[in-house]
Design a protein around this motif. Sequence first.
Motif, PDB file in Angstrom:
ATOM      1  N   GLU A 121     -29.401  88.529 -74.205  1.00  0.00           N
ATOM      2  CA  GLU A 121     -29.187  89.732 -73.377  1.00  0.00           C
ATOM      3  C   GLU A 121     -27.698  89.978 -73.149  1.00  0.00           C
ATOM      4  O   GLU A 121     -27.224  91.113 -73.241  1.00  0.00           O
ATOM      5  CB  GLU A 121     -29.906  89.602 -72.030  1.00  0.00           C
ATOM      6  N   ARG A 122     -26.956  88.933 -72.855  1.00  0.00           N
ATOM      7  CA  ARG A 122     -25.512  89.076 -72.646  1.00  0.00           C
ATOM      8  C   ARG A 122     -24.810  89.494 -73.935  1.00  0.00           C
ATOM      9  O   ARG A 122     -23.868  90.277 -73.910  1.00  0.00           O
ATOM     10  CB  ARG A 122     -24.911  87.771 -72.111  1.00  0.00           C
ATOM     11  N   PHE A 123     -25.274  88.967 -75.059  1.00  0.00           N
ATOM     12  CA  PHE A 123     -24.698  89.356 -76.348  1.00  0.00           C
ATOM     13  C   PHE A 123     -24.896  90.853 -76.584  1.00  0.00           C
ATOM     14  O   PHE A 123     -23.962  91.564 -76.967  1.00  0.00           O
ATOM     15  CB  PHE A 123     -25.319  88.545 -77.486  1.00  0.00           C
ATOM     16  N   LYS A 124     -26.110  91.330 -76.338  1.00  0.00           N
ATOM     17  CA  LYS A 124     -26.409  92.765 -76.537  1.00  0.00           C
ATOM     18  C   LYS A 124     -25.554  93.644 -75.634  1.00  0.00           C
ATOM     19  O   LYS A 124     -25.129  94.723 -76.023  1.00  0.00           O
ATOM     20  CB  LYS A 124     -27.895  93.051 -76.253  1.00  0.00           C
ATOM     21  N   ALA A 125     -25.304  93.185 -74.421  1.00  0.00           N
ATOM     22  CA  ALA A 125     -24.553  93.971 -73.436  1.00  0.00           C
ATOM     23  C   ALA A 125     -23.034  93.814 -73.584  1.00  0.00           C
ATOM     24  O   ALA A 125     -22.270  94.559 -72.972  1.00  0.00           O
ATOM     25  CB  ALA A 125     -24.963  93.552 -72.022  1.00  0.00           C
ATOM     26  N   SER A 126     -22.611  92.865 -74.400  1.00  0.00           N
ATOM     27  CA  SER A 126     -21.183  92.544 -74.500  1.00  0.00           C
ATOM     28  C   SER A 126     -20.393  93.605 -75.256  1.00  0.00           C
ATOM     29  O   SER A 126     -20.869  94.180 -76.231  1.00  0.00           O
ATOM     30  CB  SER A 126     -21.016  91.198 -75.213  1.00  0.00           C
TER      31      SER A 126
END
Length: 182
Positions: A121-126
């Motif tokens: 999720e953090r990767f997608k939002a980064s």
Amino acid sequence: MIIIFIGPPFAGKDTQAALLSRKLDLPIFSMGGLIRDAHKSGDKVISHAYNKYTLKGLHIPINIKFGLLKKRIENLDDGFILNNFPATEEDLNTFNKYLTKKNLDVHKVFYLNISKEEMKERFKASSRKRSDDDSKIISVRREIQDRDRIPVISYFRNLGILEEINGERDIDIVHKDILSRL
């Protein structure tokens, strides 16, 4: 004072190291950052290793990368913060030999942990843009790093200086948790 942050990709190591650096007025050294900088500057040995290892989610061997860190920490008497180093048993052994020779000790190790789902999720939002930030490389890196980190975590846990931190919480809450454990 030597402080180390370890953990999987997107666990918040950069953020928490930066917050602690400002609080304690200590420089931060990220092995990944040192490698990327050397690669961008055209260091042929590092560039070759970057392509051979980093872009496949693998660790660059210590004999190639340690010189980058050693140059930065050689004359720091007040300490420093390390981000994601040591990452393997080989890193740990080399770093420990260096510390012993310099008569230095690691003060505290913060292991920021997040689930694989949170990492995705953090990767997608980064908005972070790095050539090694590709979803496949991130997944491979997570698997390899989780495995390679086991002896490092065990070593620091046995010394009684490892603090396991739930990195899935709000940045400020994680920071306060870290400060309370110093």
